[in-house]
Scaffold this motif. Structure first.
Motif, mmCIF file in Angstrom:
data_model
loop_
_atom_site.group_PDB
_atom_site.id
_atom_site.type_symbol
_atom_site.label_atom_id
_atom_site.label_comp_id
_atom_site.label_asym_id
_atom_site.label_seq_id
_atom_site.Cartn_x
_atom_site.Cartn_y
_atom_site.Cartn_z
ATOM 1 N N TYR A 1 38.069 -20.467 58.694
ATOM 2 C CA TYR A 1 36.886 -19.639 59.375
ATOM 3 C C TYR A 1 36.856 -18.134 59.024
ATOM 4 N N ASP A 2 37.608 -17.830 57.812
ATOM 5 C CA ASP A 2 37.195 -16.580 57.221
ATOM 6 C C ASP A 2 37.933 -15.357 57.951
ATOM 7 N N VAL A 3 39.183 -15.568 58.567
ATOM 8 C CA VAL A 3 39.726 -14.574 59.535
ATOM 9 C C VAL A 3 40.963 -14.001 58.764
ATOM 10 N N LYS A 4 41.024 -12.664 58.818
ATOM 11 C CA LYS A 4 42.162 -11.909 58.084
ATOM 12 C C LYS A 4 43.312 -11.955 58.923
ATOM 13 N N ILE A 5 44.650 -12.228 58.233
ATOM 14 C CA ILE A 5 45.858 -12.420 59.370
ATOM 15 C C ILE A 5 46.683 -10.894 59.077
ATOM 16 N N TYR B 1 51.753 -15.773 53.996
ATOM 17 C CA TYR B 1 50.849 -16.538 54.777
ATOM 18 C C TYR B 1 49.754 -15.515 55.670
ATOM 19 N N SER B 2 49.851 -14.199 54.966
ATOM 20 C CA SER B 2 49.131 -13.458 55.723
ATOM 21 C C SER B 2 48.422 -12.317 54.717
ATOM 22 N N ASP B 3 47.653 -11.360 55.118
ATOM 23 C CA ASP B 3 47.180 -10.381 54.355
ATOM 24 C C ASP B 3 48.324 -9.216 54.637
ATOM 25 N N ARG C 1 51.949 -21.554 58.658
ATOM 26 C CA ARG C 1 51.150 -22.149 57.443
ATOM 27 C C ARG C 1 49.919 -23.068 58.328
ATOM 28 N N ALA C 2 50.163 -23.355 59.428
ATOM 29 C CA ALA C 2 49.086 -23.944 60.376
ATOM 30 C C ALA C 2 47.996 -22.960 60.701
ATOM 31 N N ILE C 3 48.430 -21.716 61.029
ATOM 32 C CA ILE C 3 47.519 -20.587 61.342
ATOM 33 C C ILE C 3 46.849 -20.052 60.238
ATOM 34 N N GLN C 4 47.562 -20.047 58.936
ATOM 35 C CA GLN C 4 46.831 -19.576 57.792
ATOM 36 C C GLN C 4 45.764 -20.414 57.347
ATOM 37 N N HIS C 5 46.018 -21.813 57.524
ATOM 38 C CA HIS C 5 44.987 -23.075 57.263
ATOM 39 C C HIS C 5 43.530 -22.692 57.986
ATOM 40 N N LYS D 1 37.526 -11.002 63.186
ATOM 41 C CA LYS D 1 37.602 -10.658 62.000
ATOM 42 C C LYS D 1 39.107 -10.490 61.637
ATOM 43 N N VAL D 2 40.083 -10.258 62.512
ATOM 44 C CA VAL D 2 41.524 -10.362 62.445
ATOM 45 C C VAL D 2 42.077 -10.993 63.557
ATOM 46 N N LEU D 3 43.112 -11.679 62.993
ATOM 47 C CA LEU D 3 43.946 -12.589 64.045
ATOM 48 C C LEU D 3 45.510 -11.874 63.950
ATOM 49 N N VAL D 4 45.861 -11.540 64.908
ATOM 50 C CA VAL D 4 47.284 -10.932 65.017
ATOM 51 C C VAL D 4 48.397 -11.986 65.639
ATOM 52 N N PRO D 5 49.033 -12.777 65.105
ATOM 53 C CA PRO D 5 50.010 -13.671 65.494
ATOM 54 C C PRO D 5 51.456 -12.932 65.649
ATOM 55 N N VAL D 6 52.234 -12.954 66.813
ATOM 56 C CA VAL D 6 53.469 -12.432 66.898
ATOM 57 C C VAL D 6 54.493 -13.042 66.972
#
Length: 387
Positions: A150-154, A176-178, A141-145, A126-131
């Motif tokens: 896949y309908d994942v929040k960032i 590029y994130s929520d 940009r690639a991560i947000q795409h 449901k949530v992705l946390v890139p650090v």
């Protein structure tokens, strides 16, 4: 001892804190919203919610995005445990995406592969946390795409990265994130003593995080379940927490923000000098992703162990013994006993594990002198090239 990181407190910072101590407000006063305004003005986000730590901000961000029991949060193994723990606080399941061996950040190719597999299994996060490790932005940009597909929040964990930029925009603008989270721990780029903030462009997310920050309590009549009893009245409409920042902390943060560009510029000067001084030694210096400007919270080298014929531990402890306060950022989270008990094991994320076996954070802070930097290189060189 030359520390790996250190705050830079000026007389202006001290006077700002003293002014609050002599005022009527020590906890919730005018400096907290003023600090939040300083953050939004600097990075261009619509809302900033100052909190007592970046961990609190991560937790509030997860709650605001509706992360709960049965959901999944993915992050990188190479981070402080808080990036993953915030998901556990919400009852979510945790998994990891391996790093890019050049940037040490979450690898978009590994993310895509894992998302494809998760979709087939019905285990999408449901949530992705890139650090943004060391202060350098992930390839957002690639991560947000991928996350949009896949309908994942960032949630960007930018604890290391205030003052940096990505594709010409400030890190923290949430393009590029929520939600983006900053840390203001003493060794970070700017400090409030201890503290953090969550930034967003979404009005509803900001409203939710404000509730979670302050016990779930509101004085807004529009949010109440019945008419107000009077000017004293409030309602608890969510189960919240005491995650508020004090006016004392915020005053220090406001003063520090005036020097943000100076702090980051000095860090870059130190990094460039390290790059030159380390030439010819059996180490890899930090890689800079195109179209990024790192906040440079950390300067991490990787030892070429095959060329050195000495262990990671030998080099690390040799530096410490000579008064060089190096550190390692970080022990991969999946190898921590709490996470190993969930089923993670050595070999799950090979690039992260290889990074850990080679990485050493050299001293990096704005007032690191050239003499001290020379001393770091002198000791490191003696350990790397001695027979």
């Amino acid at each position: 001892m030359i520390p790996y990181g250190k705050q830079d407190i000026s007389q202006q910072d001290i006077e700002a804190v003293i002014e609050v101590l002599q005022s009527d407000f020590l906890t919730q006063g005018p400096n907290v919203p003023a600090f939040e305004n300083a953050l939004t003005s600097n990075v261009g986000a619509k809302h900033a919610l100052a909190m007592n730590s970046a961990t609190s901000a991560l937790h509030a961000a997860c709650l605001a995005l509706g992360l709960g029991k049965g959901d999944r949060l993915w992050t990188t193994p190479v981070t402080f445990v808080a990036s993953a723990n915030a998901g556990l606080y919400c009852g979510a399941k945790i998994d990891f995406v391996d790093i890019d061996p050049e940037t040490y950040n979450m690898c978009p190719k590994q993310l895509e592969k894992k998302l494809i597999e998760a979709q087939l299994k019905g285990t999408l996060p449901k949530v992705l946390v890139p650090v943004h490790l060391c202060g350098q932005s992930c390839d957002m940009r690639a991560i947000q795409h991928l996350c949009m597909e896949y309908d994942v929040k960032i949630i960007e964990d930018a604890s290391h990265a205030i003052g940096g930029s990505y594709l010409g925009g400030p890190i923290g603008n949430c393009a590029y994130s929520d939600i983006t989270v900053f840390s203001f721990h003493p060794v970070k780029i700017v400090t409030t003593g201890e503290g953090g903030a969550a930034l967003t462009n979404d009005d509803q997310l900001a409203e939710k995080m404000a509730l979670y920050r302050g016990h779930g309590i509101t004085r807004d009549q529009n949010m109440m379940t019945e008419p107000s009893h009077g000017s004293w009245y409030y309602q608890q409409i969510e189960l919240g927490y005491n995650y508020r920042m004090t006016d004392i902390q915020a005053a220090l943060g406001i003063s520090q923000m005036h020097r943000l560009s100076e702090f980051v510029s000095k860090r870059h000067q130190i990094a460039l000098r390290y790059n030159v001084l380390l030439e010819g030694l059996p180490v890899e210096v930090p890689f800079q992703l195109d179209d990024t400007y790192s906040g440079l919270h950390l300067y991490v080298i990787r030892l070429k162990l095959d060329d050195i014929q000495r262990s990671h531990k030998h080099i690390f402890e040799g530096l410490r013994e000579k008064g060089i306060g190096v550190n390692v950022h970080y022990i991969p989270v999946h190898l921590q006993p709490h996470y190993s008990a969930m089923g993670f094991q050595l070999g799950d994320f090979p690039e992260s594990e290889k990074y850990y076996s080679e990485a050493i954070s050299l001293p990096m802070y704005p007032n690191l002198s050239e003499d001290d930097q020379d001393r770091v290189i002198e000791v490191l060189t003696s350990l790397l090239v001695s027979k």
